[in-house]
Each structure stands twice: as structure tokens, then as C-alpha cells.
Design a protein around this motif. Structure first.
Motif, PDB file in Angstrom:
ATOM      1  N   ASN A  98       0.839  -1.210   0.000  1.00  0.00           N
ATOM      2  CA  ASN A  98       0.000   0.000   0.000  1.00  0.00           C
ATOM      3  C   ASN A  98       0.871   1.257   0.000  1.00  0.00           C
ATOM      4  O   ASN A  98       0.696   2.165  -0.819  1.00  0.00           O
ATOM      5  CB  ASN A  98      -0.934  -0.028   1.214  1.00  0.00           C
ATOM      6  CG  ASN A  98      -1.811   1.199   1.329  1.00  0.00           C
ATOM      7  OD1 ASN A  98      -1.366   2.264   1.746  1.00  0.00           O
ATOM      8  ND2 ASN A  98      -3.070   1.080   0.956  1.00  0.00           N
ATOM      9  N   ARG A 121      -4.998   8.285  -1.724  1.00  0.00           N
ATOM     10  CA  ARG A 121      -5.112   6.941  -2.319  1.00  0.00           C
ATOM     11  C   ARG A 121      -4.829   7.015  -3.810  1.00  0.00           C
ATOM     12  O   ARG A 121      -4.993   8.060  -4.417  1.00  0.00           O
ATOM     13  CB  ARG A 121      -6.504   6.355  -2.042  1.00  0.00           C
ATOM     14  CG  ARG A 121      -6.726   6.155  -0.548  1.00  0.00           C
ATOM     15  CD  ARG A 121      -8.069   5.597  -0.162  1.00  0.00           C
ATOM     16  NE  ARG A 121      -8.099   5.449   1.290  1.00  0.00           N
ATOM     17  CZ  ARG A 121      -8.548   6.375   2.144  1.00  0.00           C
ATOM     18  NH1 ARG A 121      -9.004   7.522   1.678  1.00  0.00           N
ATOM     19  NH2 ARG A 121      -8.528   6.158   3.440  1.00  0.00           N
ATOM     20  N   ASP A 193      -3.482  -6.943   6.385  1.00  0.00           N
ATOM     21  CA  ASP A 193      -4.491  -6.021   6.925  1.00  0.00           C
ATOM     22  C   ASP A 193      -4.876  -6.407   8.351  1.00  0.00           C
ATOM     23  O   ASP A 193      -4.899  -5.567   9.251  1.00  0.00           O
ATOM     24  CB  ASP A 193      -5.757  -6.029   6.046  1.00  0.00           C
ATOM     25  CG  ASP A 193      -5.492  -5.503   4.642  1.00  0.00           C
ATOM     26  OD1 ASP A 193      -4.307  -5.345   4.284  1.00  0.00           O
ATOM     27  OD2 ASP A 193      -6.456  -5.241   3.912  1.00  0.00           O
ATOM     28  N   ASP A 207      -5.169   2.306   3.644  1.00  0.00           N
ATOM     29  CA  ASP A 207      -6.236   1.321   3.472  1.00  0.00           C
ATOM     30  C   ASP A 207      -7.375   1.611   4.451  1.00  0.00           C
ATOM     31  O   ASP A 207      -7.183   1.652   5.665  1.00  0.00           O
ATOM     32  CB  ASP A 207      -5.664  -0.082   3.718  1.00  0.00           C
ATOM     33  CG  ASP A 207      -6.714  -1.163   3.521  1.00  0.00           C
ATOM     34  OD1 ASP A 207      -7.499  -1.403   4.473  1.00  0.00           O
ATOM     35  OD2 ASP A 207      -6.771  -1.755   2.435  1.00  0.00           O
TER      36      ASP A 207
END
Length: 237
Positions: A98, A121, A193, A207
Motif C-alpha cells: 500500500n 489513495r 491487513d 487502506d
């Protein structure tokens, strides 16, 4: 690990995101998304509704989704945000792909999007294989400088184990850490995650799910963008 040139724009992106008219349309779409999400409507069905209303293609819808959040999400994420002056002596957990891909995209002058929650993002994704680009080393260098400048105690980098080339990337980052005497640990895990969200470390990610579930976060891209000149392709509605 094969080297791509850039993580940059797609040919159609200037038309999709670069004009004032398009940005106005995207802003309206994000405003509508925020309204519905704040009232408990599902993200997927709302995005379809809003996407149809403003005739957005899949790429534009992806951008709108990244920029949108409910009022509750915005408040929750901001309430857990750590400021840079409070990082000294702390431990951070870096959402490897990410963070790297977002930095690579920004350095490649691809369009990136500032969300209502203040987090940036992009539109890139790994699709099962990570390929190094010209900006990969510079992206890691930025994180190295940040780590040193803010006197962070330790960084744990997490990468998705199933993604092809993640092992080579792990090795590369470990070598950089060794050469620069950095207290970094690099792990390959099946579900980064979940690991980040459940750890006591400060999450370095944009995220949305991790931000909703982690105990603390730091907005690295906000920090980085204050120091590098990339304003032309940062869409801030």
C-alpha cells in the motif's frame, strides 16, 4: 524482480481526472457518497447509484470510492491519528505494498486522490505480482529519511505472502536496513491487513479497512506531500 518504467498515469487519465469540469463532477459524486454512507447505506450499492448518476467509468468510480467516507469513519480515523512530533521512540507497522505503490505512483506523477478522511489513495494495485519501478528505491529512501528524522524506534514492514516477488522485495528492504543500520523487520504474511489492525503498532497505510480497525495511525502521505512537489496530480476536492 523485473523492472517496469513507471507506476504512472494511464493514457486516458488526463481526460478522466485532469479537467476542472471532471473534478467538479467527481466532487459532486463524493458529496453524494458521503451523504449516503453517513446514513448507513452500503458502499457497493451506493457507488453503483452515484456512478450511474454522474456517468462515471470504472476508473473514476474507483477514485470516488477512495475519496469517500462516512462522517463516522472520518471522525474515527482522525481521532486515532498520531502527529509526527509524537512518533519519537514509537513502533510503526508499514502496510508494505500500500505504502510503496502509493509513493511510487506519486513520484511517477500518476493521479492520486485525497480522501475526505485526509488520506491519499491511488488507482494502482498489485494483481498478484509486484514489479519494481524506477521510483521504488526513491520511495524506500523517503521512508528511511522519515524513520530517521522522526527518531522512530522500530518499523515492521508487512507484505502479502501470496504476491509474486514479495520475497525479493523483502530481501531488498532487509539489505537497505542492514546497510543503513535501521531497526526494521520485514515479514511476509497471508493477511497483512488483519495483522496490522490487531497489532499495537502505529499503522502506516491508507487502506480504509485498516484505518477503521487499527488502534492508531500516521498519515505518511500528508507528511511526504508537504515536502515534495507533486501538487499537479494530487486531486484534492
Amino acid at each position: 524482480m523485473t523492472n517496469l518504467k513507471n507506476r504512472g498515469k494511464e493514457a486516458s487519465d488526463d481526460a478522466l481526472f485532469g479537467t476542472a469540469k471532471m473534478q467538479f463532477k467527481l466532487k459532486e459524486a463524493v458529496t453524494d457518497m458521503h451523504y449516503f454512507l453517513s446514513r448507513g447505506y452500503g458502499e457497493k450499492s451506493t457507488l453503483t447509484l452515484v456512478g450511474n448518476r454522474y456517468r462515471l467509468n470504472a476508473r473514476q468510480q474507483q477514485a470516488v470510492r477512495g475519496m469517500s467516507a462516512s462522517e463516522q469513519q472520518i471522525e474515527n480515523r482522525k481521532s486515532k491519528e498520531i502527529q509526527s512530533q509524537d512518533l519519537e521512540g514509537k513502533e510503526i507497522c508499514v502496510d508494505g505494498f500500500n505504502v510503496l505503490i502509493l509513493l511510487e505512483s506519486t513520484l511517477s506523477n500518476a493521479y492520486v486522490f485525497k480522501g475526505q478522511d485526509g488520506f491519499i489513495r491511488d488507482l494502482s494495485s498489485v494483481y498478484g505480482t509486484y514489479k519494481k519501478v524506477n521510483q521504488t528505491s526513491q520511495a524506500i529512501e523517503i521512508i528511511t529519511d522519515f524513520f530517521r528524522k522522526e527518531k522512530i524506534k522500530k518499523a515492521v514492514w508487512l507484505f502479502d505472502k501470496p504476491v509474486s516477488n514479495s520475497g525479493k522485495l523483502k530481501q531488498m528492504i532487509e539489505e537497505i536496513a542492514l546497510d543503513n543500520n535501521l531497526n526494521w523487520e520485514v515479514q511476509l504474511v497471508n493477511n497483512p491487513d488483519k495483522v496490522i489492525a490487531e497489532s499495537d503498532y502505529i499503522a502506516i497505510t491508507s487502506d480504509a479497512w485498516i484505518l477503521d480497525n487499527a488502534s492508531a495511525n500516521f498519515n505518511l502521505m500528508k507528511y511526504v506531500l508537504a515536502q515534495i512537489d507533486a501538487k499537479e496530480t494530487v486531486i484534492d476536492l
